[in-house]
Design a protein around this motif. Structure first.
Motif, short mmCIF file in Angstrom:
data_model
loop_
_atom_site.label_atom_id
_atom_site.label_comp_id
_atom_site.label_asym_id
_atom_site.label_seq_id
_atom_site.Cartn_x
_atom_site.Cartn_y
_atom_site.Cartn_z
N UNK A 127 -40.17 15.17 -7.37
CA UNK A 127 -39.41 13.98 -8.38
C UNK A 127 -38.85 15.12 -9.65
N UNK A 128 -37.67 14.75 -9.96
CA UNK A 128 -37.13 15.27 -11.09
C UNK A 128 -36.71 13.90 -12.02
N UNK A 129 -37.56 13.82 -13.03
CA UNK A 129 -37.24 12.80 -13.97
C UNK A 129 -36.27 12.93 -14.93
N UNK A 130 -35.29 12.11 -15.05
CA UNK A 130 -34.28 12.37 -16.03
C UNK A 130 -33.70 13.67 -16.10
N UNK A 131 -33.21 14.45 -15.11
CA UNK A 131 -32.69 15.75 -15.43
C UNK A 131 -31.65 15.93 -16.14
N UNK A 132 -30.63 15.03 -16.38
CA UNK A 132 -29.69 15.19 -17.28
C UNK A 132 -29.71 13.72 -18.13
N UNK A 133 -29.11 13.77 -19.13
CA UNK A 133 -28.86 12.51 -19.97
C UNK A 133 -28.01 11.45 -19.27
N UNK A 134 -27.13 11.98 -18.55
CA UNK A 134 -26.16 10.87 -17.74
C UNK A 134 -26.90 10.19 -16.71
N UNK A 135 -28.12 10.56 -16.35
CA UNK A 135 -29.16 10.00 -15.18
C UNK A 135 -30.27 9.56 -15.68
#
Length: 450
Positions: free
Chosen positions: A393-401
């Motif tokens: 799991x990648x939690x909020x890897x970029x601000x746009x997601x």
């Protein structure tokens, strides 16, 4: 030609539950042996318990693949039961309606070798009744849920299976003495229609401890109807004889019993989820897969021609299968203790950048098939399912997601212990036999939550 056409329709296809019922829906649920009645809130909730959709984190898109290799044996010989494989996916759209949280989803299991695939067997031939290619069917689930109070979510939906109706026609002129001089043409017409069944669920949230879930899924009968018409002329020694042969066959190509699942999900300990489910399955309502056949032959040859007309096939008398209801216990465990990276807030929860949840599960499915001591040979055994899996799991890897990216994987081993069948009649044409088997399954699912 008439005899062979009639024989082709005296076969009975296998029938049983759908692929998600046997192998899970989505990798997280499959890794936890399907113990998801009180836990699922992603796209798989449309299958396990639609009430969970009211707690979806955000808009979700999911796509995955599953493969189940089946090695099922009779008398120690592999019966070549087809593997089951296909695409799994879905979308979830949560929101608020008049201030009340709600969620909507559509989920799909699509075989990758055809939209609908069935294989017929002659009646009386030993066959794995619940597994022999009956799972190669399109399954679609649509569900919606609301959460009127913080402690209660209610959902419902409709499931769809594809059904088949076909027509087969032959017309022209057949030369009985010189078959290669025959002039025949055939026509095949098949349609897929939807078979619908209801689905409903309730989820009670237990603050600080977890949730309780109850879900009901209705019965579905997937009918298969085939109509054959032979309309033409048979030429015998220069004499043309009009012939009309009409045959209709109806059977149950697949059957999914109504079922009621009750589950508990314990989340009291940080990073640990323990799920326990018990499912009642109404197998006593199982319908016989034996085809009902009606045939008529209209042929009036001259009296002096030495033609012996074949007898019309006798009506098939289905033997009641007398399946038994079963209770299926399931246990699933998820541990989310492995994490790394800076902390960030994802949908109101504090999470690390990366998480690696580990999962395991077990289920026991007692066979609903009674001892096959008579003329029927519906082969089945009990089934033990051992499953494992993990997620990345990648939690909020970029601000746009603002959500997370989930990559889930699973593997399972199903052990079908040896079952011995002893016939009452020592002169039975099949005789005594044993049955056992193994299934090895695996797959992965990618989910993106916005």
């Amino acid at each position: 030609m008439v005899v062979s056409l009639g024989a082709g329709f005296t076969m009975a296809p296998t029938a049983g539950a759908s692929a998600p019922d046997e192998y899970g829906f989505g990798s997280r649920g499959a890794a936890m042996a399907g113990a998801m009645a009180a836990d699922a809130s992603d796209f798989s909730a449309g299958y396990y318990n639609p009430a969970g959709l009211a707690q979806a984190d955000g808009i979700e898109v999911a796509l995955g693949y599953m493969y189940n290799h089946q090695r099922l044996r009779i008398d120690g010989v592999d019966t070549q039961v087809d593997d089951v494989h296909g695409l799994v996916g879905g979308v979830v759209a949560p929101g608020r309606l008049f201030g009340i949280p709600f969620g909507f989803s559509v989920g799909l299991h699509l075989p990758d070798d055809g939209v609908s695939y069935l294989r017929a067997r002659r009646q009386g031939v030993p066959r794995w009744e619940l597994y022999d290619t009956r799972a190669q069917l399109l399954s679609l689930f649509a569900g919606a849920a609301i959460r009127p109070w913080p402690f209660l979510a209610v959902g419902g939906g409709i499931g769809y299976l594809s059904s088949t109706r076909g027509d087969f026609g032959i017309r022209g002129r057949a030369d009985a003495l010189r078959p290669f001089d025959s002039e025949l043409e055939h026509e095949v017409d098949a349609d897929l229609t939807a078979v619908r069944f209801p689905h409903a669920g309730v989820r009670l949230l237990w603050d600080g401890w977890g949730a309780l879930g109850v879900t009901y899924r209705g019965q579905s009968n997937l009918d298969l109807q085939l109509d054959a018409l032979l309309d033409g002329v048979v030429s015998f020694a220069g004499i043309d004889i009009p012939l009309l042969y009409d045959l209709e066959a109806k059977t149950i190509a697949a059957f999914t019993p109504q079922q009621l699942a009750m589950g508990v999900s314990f989340t009291h300990f940080e990073g640990v989820t323990l799920n326990v489910d018990v499912t009642w399955m109404d197998w006593s309502a199982y319908l016989s897969p034996t085809a009902e056949i009606a045939a008529s032959l209209d042929l009036d040859p001259p009296i002096d021609l030495p033609i012996e007309l074949p007898e019309e096939p006798a009506p098939t008398v289905p033997i009641p299968p007398r399946f038994r209801d079963t209770w299926v216990p399931r246990v699933g465990l998820e541990v989310r203790q492995i994490g790394a990276g800076t902390r960030r807030v994802v949908h109101g929860r504090d999470r690390p950048l990366f998480e690696l949840p580990l999962r395991a599960g077990y289920a026991f499915e007692a066979s609903p098939v009674p001892p096959q001591t008579g003329v029927t040979n519906l082969v089945d055994t009990d089934r033990h399912v051992f499953s494992v899996g993990f997620g990345a799991i990648l939690n909020r890897p970029v601000e746009e997601l603002p959500g997370a990216v989930h990559l889930d994987a699973h593997a399972s081993l199903s052990w079908l212990p040896l079952r011995v069948t002893l016939k009452d009649n020592p002169a039975d044409f099949v005789g005594d036999y044993t049955a056992d088997g193994l299934m090895v399954a695996g797959g992965g699912t990618l989910r993106v939550v916005f």
